[in-house]
Motif scaffolding. Structure first.
Motif, PDB file in Angstrom:
ATOM      1  N   SER A 151      27.108  62.786  59.712  1.00  0.00           N
ATOM      2  CA  SER A 151      26.353  63.856  59.044  1.00  0.00           C
ATOM      3  C   SER A 151      25.113  63.309  58.332  1.00  0.00           C
ATOM      4  O   SER A 151      24.074  63.951  58.290  1.00  0.00           O
ATOM      5  N   LEU A 152      25.206  62.074  57.851  1.00  0.00           N
ATOM      6  CA  LEU A 152      24.077  61.475  57.134  1.00  0.00           C
ATOM      7  C   LEU A 152      22.957  61.039  58.077  1.00  0.00           C
ATOM      8  O   LEU A 152      21.773  61.183  57.763  1.00  0.00           O
ATOM      9  N   PHE A 153      23.338  60.515  59.250  1.00  0.00           N
ATOM     10  CA  PHE A 153      22.340  59.867  60.107  1.00  0.00           C
ATOM     11  C   PHE A 153      22.153  60.495  61.485  1.00  0.00           C
ATOM     12  O   PHE A 153      21.482  59.916  62.335  1.00  0.00           O
ATOM     13  N   LYS A 154      22.710  61.693  61.722  1.00  0.00           N
ATOM     14  CA  LYS A 154      22.673  62.235  63.089  1.00  0.00           C
ATOM     15  C   LYS A 154      21.264  62.396  63.636  1.00  0.00           C
ATOM     16  O   LYS A 154      21.046  62.299  64.843  1.00  0.00           O
ATOM     17  N   GLU A 155      20.285  62.583  62.738  1.00  0.00           N
ATOM     18  CA  GLU A 155      18.899  62.741  63.202  1.00  0.00           C
ATOM     19  C   GLU A 155      18.299  61.428  63.704  1.00  0.00           C
ATOM     20  O   GLU A 155      17.375  61.441  64.514  1.00  0.00           O
ATOM     21  N   THR A 156      18.803  60.297  63.210  1.00  0.00           N
ATOM     22  CA  THR A 156      18.187  59.009  63.577  1.00  0.00           C
ATOM     23  C   THR A 156      19.089  58.126  64.442  1.00  0.00           C
ATOM     24  O   THR A 156      18.683  57.047  64.855  1.00  0.00           O
ATOM     25  N   LEU A 157      20.315  58.587  64.718  1.00  0.00           N
ATOM     26  CA  LEU A 157      21.202  57.841  65.610  1.00  0.00           C
ATOM     27  C   LEU A 157      20.719  57.994  67.046  1.00  0.00           C
ATOM     28  O   LEU A 157      20.038  58.970  67.387  1.00  0.00           O
ATOM     29  N   SER A 158      21.097  57.050  67.904  1.00  0.00           N
ATOM     30  CA  SER A 158      20.842  57.192  69.337  1.00  0.00           C
ATOM     31  C   SER A 158      21.976  58.006  69.951  1.00  0.00           C
ATOM     32  O   SER A 158      23.109  57.524  70.051  1.00  0.00           O
ATOM     33  N   GLY A 159      21.671  59.253  70.331  1.00  0.00           N
ATOM     34  CA  GLY A 159      22.684  60.125  70.932  1.00  0.00           C
ATOM     35  C   GLY A 159      23.268  59.532  72.200  1.00  0.00           C
ATOM     36  O   GLY A 159      24.470  59.638  72.455  1.00  0.00           O
ATOM     37  N   GLY A 160      22.420  58.866  73.000  1.00  0.00           N
ATOM     38  CA  GLY A 160      22.882  58.259  74.248  1.00  0.00           C
ATOM     39  C   GLY A 160      23.881  57.150  74.007  1.00  0.00           C
ATOM     40  O   GLY A 160      24.923  57.075  74.673  1.00  0.00           O
ATOM     41  N   ARG A 161      23.569  56.274  73.034  1.00  0.00           N
ATOM     42  CA  ARG A 161      24.487  55.161  72.739  1.00  0.00           C
ATOM     43  C   ARG A 161      25.794  55.675  72.141  1.00  0.00           C
ATOM     44  O   ARG A 161      26.873  55.178  72.464  1.00  0.00           O
ATOM     45  N   LEU A 162      25.689  56.685  71.265  1.00  0.00           N
ATOM     46  CA  LEU A 162      26.894  57.249  70.658  1.00  0.00           C
ATOM     47  C   LEU A 162      27.788  57.853  71.743  1.00  0.00           C
ATOM     48  O   LEU A 162      28.994  57.604  71.776  1.00  0.00           O
ATOM     49  N   LYS A 163      27.197  58.608  72.651  1.00  0.00           N
ATOM     50  CA  LYS A 163      27.969  59.235  73.743  1.00  0.00           C
ATOM     51  C   LYS A 163      28.610  58.161  74.625  1.00  0.00           C
ATOM     52  O   LYS A 163      29.754  58.302  75.071  1.00  0.00           O
ATOM     53  N   GLU A 164      27.884  57.073  74.857  1.00  0.00           N
ATOM     54  CA  GLU A 164      28.428  55.983  75.681  1.00  0.00           C
ATOM     55  C   GLU A 164      29.689  55.398  75.051  1.00  0.00           C
ATOM     56  O   GLU A 164      30.705  55.206  75.719  1.00  0.00           O
ATOM     57  N   TRP A 165      29.638  55.121  73.738  1.00  0.00           N
ATOM     58  CA  TRP A 165      30.810  54.547  73.069  1.00  0.00           C
ATOM     59  C   TRP A 165      31.940  55.558  72.987  1.00  0.00           C
ATOM     60  O   TRP A 165      33.117  55.201  73.131  1.00  0.00           O
ATOM     61  N   VAL A 166      31.609  56.812  72.745  1.00  0.00           N
ATOM     62  CA  VAL A 166      32.623  57.878  72.701  1.00  0.00           C
ATOM     63  C   VAL A 166      33.370  57.925  74.038  1.00  0.00           C
ATOM     64  O   VAL A 166      34.601  57.999  74.084  1.00  0.00           O
ATOM     65  N   THR A 167      32.626  57.836  75.131  1.00  0.00           N
ATOM     66  CA  THR A 167      33.229  57.879  76.474  1.00  0.00           C
ATOM     67  C   THR A 167      34.075  56.648  76.726  1.00  0.00           C
ATOM     68  O   THR A 167      35.218  56.744  77.210  1.00  0.00           O
ATOM     69  N   ARG A 168      33.549  55.465  76.378  1.00  0.00           N
ATOM     70  CA  ARG A 168      34.290  54.230  76.634  1.00  0.00           C
ATOM     71  C   ARG A 168      35.569  54.141  75.802  1.00  0.00           C
ATOM     72  O   ARG A 168      36.544  53.516  76.220  1.00  0.00           O
ATOM     73  N   LEU A 169      35.562  54.774  74.635  1.00  0.00           N
ATOM     74  CA  LEU A 169      36.751  54.757  73.783  1.00  0.00           C
ATOM     75  C   LEU A 169      37.651  55.972  74.030  1.00  0.00           C
ATOM     76  O   LEU A 169      38.718  56.088  73.424  1.00  0.00           O
ATOM     77  N   GLY A 170      37.210  56.884  74.900  1.00  0.00           N
ATOM     78  CA  GLY A 170      38.032  58.042  75.251  1.00  0.00           C
ATOM     79  C   GLY A 170      38.252  59.025  74.117  1.00  0.00           C
ATOM     80  O   GLY A 170      39.335  59.598  73.969  1.00  0.00           O
ATOM     81  N   VAL A 171      37.213  59.220  73.290  1.00  0.00           N
ATOM     82  CA  VAL A 171      37.369  60.124  72.137  1.00  0.00           C
ATOM     83  C   VAL A 171      36.408  61.314  72.240  1.00  0.00           C
ATOM     84  O   VAL A 171      35.861  61.781  71.242  1.00  0.00           O
TER      85      VAL A 171
END
Length: 200
Positions: free
Chosen positions: A170-190
């Motif tokens: 919630s604090l950093f969603k504007e400056t996070l890399s959405g692509g990298r976050l989605k990649e880790w979410v997928t690799r961790l199955g969450v």
């Protein structure tokens, strides 16, 4: 003045360093002196980013080191006023090699302490190799990439981990890399947990 922002891979923390920060900064300086690659991860990153919660330890990943480097690290830690509350510092190499985490703390103190572990899997390796920087006052320490921290917190799934993930997202969603976050979410199955996070 106090404020926290994340831009261009740097977490800028504009406040006076607290006890955990002082511990992380002084330990990071020791690791730099011995030339050991390291990164701070887990709950401390959320606390650094302004989450109000208590913790007894600061988690730090280090690259695998040989016995000679571990011995040098133990010597420098003792010179700088640290000790091993759970074991003598000179047992560090053996314990790390066995896959055990080690505790390091300022002399005569048990909490807060540092929990040090070797990089063990692809996620640890990614934290070390893709670290961001946290600037506290005039000093900088390496921290795990926020996108991976969030996804890994969702993977761990305990209440405090989910709250850490919500805070960072919630604090950093504007400056996070959405692509990298989605990649880790997928690799961790969450993926399901991530969808809930986005709605939180």
């Amino acid at each position: 003045m106090s404020g926290i922002r994340f831009r261009d891979g740097v977490l800028v923390v504009e406040r006076e360093p607290n006890q955990l920060d002082e511990l992380a900064l002084s330990f990071s300086a020791v690791l730099n002196r011995v030339d050991i690659d390291h990164v701070f991860i887990a709950g401390y990153v959320a606390i650094l980013a302004g989450r109000a919660r208590s913790t007894e330890d600061v988690d730090v990943l280090i690259e695998e080191i040989d016995e000679e480097t571990a011995s040098r690290l133990a010597t420098v830690l003792e010179e700088e006023g640290f000790w091993g509350p759970a074991m003598p510092l000179d047992s560090m190499s053996e314990m790390l090699a066995n896959g055990d985490n080690i505790w390091v703390a300022p002399d005569d103190q048990i909490t807060p302490h540092l929990e040090v572990k070797f990089v063990r899997d692809e996620f640890d390796r990614a934290s070390l190799e893709n670290s961001a920087a946290a600037r506290i006052g005039d000093e900088t320490i390496p921290i795990g990439p926020l996108e991976l921290q969030i996804a890994y917190k969702l993977y761990l799934g305990a209440q405090k981990d989910l709250e850490d993930a919500v805070h960072l997202y919630s604090l950093f969603k504007e400056t996070l890399s959405g692509g990298r976050l989605k990649e880790w979410v997928t690799r961790l199955g969450v993926e399901d947990e991530y969808e809930r996070l986005k709605r939180a």
